[in-house]
Design a protein around this motif. Structure first.
Motif, PDB file in Angstrom:
ATOM      1  N   PRO A 144       0.813  -1.229   0.000  1.00  0.00           N
ATOM      2  CA  PRO A 144       0.000   0.000   0.000  1.00  0.00           C
ATOM      3  C   PRO A 144       0.845   1.277   0.000  1.00  0.00           C
ATOM      4  O   PRO A 144       0.521   2.222  -0.702  1.00  0.00           O
ATOM      5  N   GLY A 145       1.914   1.298   0.760  1.00  0.00           N
ATOM      6  CA  GLY A 145       2.777   2.478   0.769  1.00  0.00           C
ATOM      7  C   GLY A 145       3.462   2.693  -0.565  1.00  0.00           C
ATOM      8  O   GLY A 145       3.622   3.826  -1.025  1.00  0.00           O
ATOM      9  N   LEU A 146       3.872   1.605  -1.204  1.00  0.00           N
ATOM     10  CA  LEU A 146       4.481   1.688  -2.530  1.00  0.00           C
ATOM     11  C   LEU A 146       3.465   2.233  -3.535  1.00  0.00           C
ATOM     12  O   LEU A 146       3.779   3.124  -4.326  1.00  0.00           O
ATOM     13  N   TRP A 147       2.246   1.735  -3.499  1.00  0.00           N
ATOM     14  CA  TRP A 147       1.215   2.198  -4.431  1.00  0.00           C
ATOM     15  C   TRP A 147       0.969   3.690  -4.258  1.00  0.00           C
ATOM     16  O   TRP A 147       0.863   4.432  -5.227  1.00  0.00           O
ATOM     17  N   ARG A 148       0.852   4.119  -3.005  1.00  0.00           N
ATOM     18  CA  ARG A 148       0.613   5.549  -2.742  1.00  0.00           C
ATOM     19  C   ARG A 148       1.786   6.374  -3.283  1.00  0.00           C
ATOM     20  O   ARG A 148       1.583   7.410  -3.914  1.00  0.00           O
ATOM     21  N   ALA A 149       3.008   5.916  -3.056  1.00  0.00           N
ATOM     22  CA  ALA A 149       4.194   6.637  -3.541  1.00  0.00           C
ATOM     23  C   ALA A 149       4.192   6.730  -5.066  1.00  0.00           C
ATOM     24  O   ALA A 149       4.567   7.762  -5.627  1.00  0.00           O
ATOM     25  N   ILE A 150       3.769   5.678  -5.739  1.00  0.00           N
ATOM     26  CA  ILE A 150       3.710   5.674  -7.210  1.00  0.00           C
ATOM     27  C   ILE A 150       2.623   6.628  -7.699  1.00  0.00           C
ATOM     28  O   ILE A 150       2.851   7.456  -8.590  1.00  0.00           O
ATOM     29  N   LEU A 151       1.422   6.514  -7.124  1.00  0.00           N
ATOM     30  CA  LEU A 151       0.308   7.358  -7.572  1.00  0.00           C
ATOM     31  C   LEU A 151       0.629   8.839  -7.425  1.00  0.00           C
ATOM     32  O   LEU A 151       0.237   9.650  -8.254  1.00  0.00           O
ATOM     33  N   GLU A 152       1.354   9.205  -6.385  1.00  0.00           N
ATOM     34  CA  GLU A 152       1.694  10.606  -6.162  1.00  0.00           C
ATOM     35  C   GLU A 152       2.617  11.162  -7.239  1.00  0.00           C
ATOM     36  O   GLU A 152       2.719  12.373  -7.384  1.00  0.00           O
ATOM     37  N   GLN A 153       3.292  10.313  -7.976  1.00  0.00           N
ATOM     38  CA  GLN A 153       4.209  10.772  -9.020  1.00  0.00           C
ATOM     39  C   GLN A 153       3.493  11.099 -10.321  1.00  0.00           C
ATOM     40  O   GLN A 153       4.066  11.722 -11.206  1.00  0.00           O
ATOM     41  N   TRP A 154       2.271  10.659 -10.461  1.00  0.00           N
ATOM     42  CA  TRP A 154       1.537  10.897 -11.699  1.00  0.00           C
ATOM     43  C   TRP A 154       1.193  12.377 -11.805  1.00  0.00           C
ATOM     44  O   TRP A 154       0.737  12.985 -10.835  1.00  0.00           O
ATOM     45  N   PRO A 155       1.410  12.983 -12.982  1.00  0.00           N
ATOM     46  CA  PRO A 155       1.082  14.409 -13.155  1.00  0.00           C
ATOM     47  C   PRO A 155      -0.376  14.672 -12.801  1.00  0.00           C
ATOM     48  O   PRO A 155      -1.276  13.932 -13.186  1.00  0.00           O
ATOM     49  N   GLY A 156      -0.591  15.728 -12.051  1.00  0.00           N
ATOM     50  CA  GLY A 156      -1.948  16.104 -11.684  1.00  0.00           C
ATOM     51  C   GLY A 156      -2.579  15.226 -10.624  1.00  0.00           C
ATOM     52  O   GLY A 156      -3.786  15.298 -10.414  1.00  0.00           O
ATOM     53  N   PHE A 157      -1.782  14.392  -9.949  1.00  0.00           N
ATOM     54  CA  PHE A 157      -2.353  13.509  -8.941  1.00  0.00           C
ATOM     55  C   PHE A 157      -3.064  14.317  -7.865  1.00  0.00           C
ATOM     56  O   PHE A 157      -2.502  15.240  -7.289  1.00  0.00           O
ATOM     57  N   ALA A 158      -4.294  13.993  -7.638  1.00  0.00           N
ATOM     58  CA  ALA A 158      -5.063  14.532  -6.530  1.00  0.00           C
ATOM     59  C   ALA A 158      -5.903  13.375  -6.032  1.00  0.00           C
ATOM     60  O   ALA A 158      -6.721  12.832  -6.766  1.00  0.00           O
ATOM     61  N   ALA A 159      -5.677  12.988  -4.810  1.00  0.00           N
ATOM     62  CA  ALA A 159      -6.370  11.819  -4.275  1.00  0.00           C
ATOM     63  C   ALA A 159      -7.877  12.017  -4.336  1.00  0.00           C
ATOM     64  O   ALA A 159      -8.400  12.993  -3.813  1.00  0.00           O
ATOM     65  N   PRO A 160      -8.606  11.102  -5.000  1.00  0.00           N
ATOM     66  CA  PRO A 160     -10.066  11.188  -5.032  1.00  0.00           C
ATOM     67  C   PRO A 160     -10.667  10.650  -3.744  1.00  0.00           C
ATOM     68  O   PRO A 160     -11.819  10.307  -3.679  1.00  0.00           O
ATOM     69  N   PHE A 161      -9.855  10.560  -2.741  1.00  0.00           N
ATOM     70  CA  PHE A 161     -10.248   9.996  -1.454  1.00  0.00           C
ATOM     71  C   PHE A 161      -9.409  10.694  -0.402  1.00  0.00           C
ATOM     72  O   PHE A 161      -8.433  11.356  -0.704  1.00  0.00           O
ATOM     73  N   SER A 162      -9.793  10.574   0.822  1.00  0.00           N
ATOM     74  CA  SER A 162      -9.048  11.244   1.886  1.00  0.00           C
ATOM     75  C   SER A 162      -7.927  10.341   2.379  1.00  0.00           C
ATOM     76  O   SER A 162      -7.828   9.183   2.002  1.00  0.00           O
ATOM     77  N   ASP A 163      -7.083  10.895   3.219  1.00  0.00           N
ATOM     78  CA  ASP A 163      -6.024  10.085   3.812  1.00  0.00           C
ATOM     79  C   ASP A 163      -6.585   9.095   4.817  1.00  0.00           C
ATOM     80  O   ASP A 163      -5.846   8.320   5.400  1.00  0.00           O
ATOM     81  N   GLU A 164      -7.880   9.119   5.009  1.00  0.00           N
ATOM     82  CA  GLU A 164      -8.518   8.161   5.902  1.00  0.00           C
ATOM     83  C   GLU A 164      -8.822   6.848   5.189  1.00  0.00           C
ATOM     84  O   GLU A 164      -9.308   5.916   5.783  1.00  0.00           O
ATOM     85  N   VAL A 165      -8.547   6.777   3.876  1.00  0.00           N
ATOM     86  CA  VAL A 165      -8.812   5.550   3.126  1.00  0.00           C
ATOM     87  C   VAL A 165      -7.957   4.415   3.690  1.00  0.00           C
ATOM     88  O   VAL A 165      -6.853   4.645   4.158  1.00  0.00           O
ATOM     89  N   ASN A 166      -8.498   3.224   3.682  1.00  0.00           N
ATOM     90  CA  ASN A 166      -7.741   2.071   4.152  1.00  0.00           C
ATOM     91  C   ASN A 166      -6.884   1.557   2.998  1.00  0.00           C
ATOM     92  O   ASN A 166      -7.341   0.803   2.155  1.00  0.00           O
ATOM     93  N   TRP A 167      -5.627   1.979   2.957  1.00  0.00           N
ATOM     94  CA  TRP A 167      -4.725   1.625   1.862  1.00  0.00           C
ATOM     95  C   TRP A 167      -4.385   0.144   1.863  1.00  0.00           C
ATOM     96  O   TRP A 167      -3.862  -0.379   0.901  1.00  0.00           O
ATOM     97  N   GLN A 168      -4.669  -0.544   2.964  1.00  0.00           N
ATOM     98  CA  GLN A 168      -4.372  -1.971   3.011  1.00  0.00           C
ATOM     99  C   GLN A 168      -5.391  -2.785   2.227  1.00  0.00           C
ATOM    100  O   GLN A 168      -5.111  -3.888   1.798  1.00  0.00           O
TER     101      GLN A 168
END
Length: 177
Positions: A144-168
């Motif tokens: 989950p941490g790896l996925w979040r780190a990857i998604l943040e690198q995408w241009p224009g990344f804006a989480a369509p969810f809050s940091d309260e999402v269960n990344w697991q």
């Protein structure tokens, strides 16, 4: 396949391809702060003697060896079977020559990317992903941490969810359309 044969394959690969081999052994408990909060880890802190140490290990390798163009990470139980392909061969697959991370999913249980066999370029973006992955570690669950780190690198990344999402239990595959 045993862990011994998997480890031996890494030494053989290094020898046959004239590629340096780095082993990361031990624990980094003294670098961990229980007060840290990870958006990928809702329960508890970010302490882990396990998987996510590969992120800080690769980042450390790049910082200590700035001349390295990249590094290929494999889990202890991953065996190298093709001794002809080099990391440069994989990076050359990118038509723009800008790939900073190369990985794969699982064969029978698809996920965005498996943290057990990764090729990182020693670039600013590659190092940022490793630093974020380390910051987002969560016990034994490093994906989950790896996925979040990857998604943040995408241009224009804006989480369509809050940091309260269960990344697991989150599946980034739901957002790939």
């Amino acid at each position: 396949m045993s862990k011994l044969s998997a480890t031996t394959s890494k030494f053989l690969y290094s020898e046959r391809t004239d590629t340096p081999l780095f082993l990361a052994l031990g624990r980094l408990d003294h670098l961990q702060n229980d007060r840290s909060k990870s958006p990928a880890c809702l329960k508890g802190g970010v302490r882990t003697p396990y998987n996510s140490l590969k992120a800080i290990g690769l980042l450390g390798l790049f910082l200590l060896r700035p001349g390295l163009r990249g590094a290929f990470y494999t889990d202890t139980d991953a065996q190298i079977i093709d001794f002809t392909a080099t990391p440069a061969d994989y990076f050359a697959l990118s038509s723009t020559h800008q790939a900073d991370l190369i990985g794969t999913s699982n064969l029978h249980d698809p996920i965005l990317i498996n943290g057990g066999a990764l090729l990182f370029r020693n670039s600013l973006r590659g190092r940022r992903m490793l630093a974020a992955w380390w910051a987002y570690r969560c016990g034994r669950k490093d994906q989950p941490g790896l996925w979040r780190a990857i998604l943040e690198q995408w241009p224009g990344f804006a989480a369509p969810f809050s940091d309260e999402v269960n990344w697991q239990t989150f599946s980034p595959l739901n957002y790939l359309t």
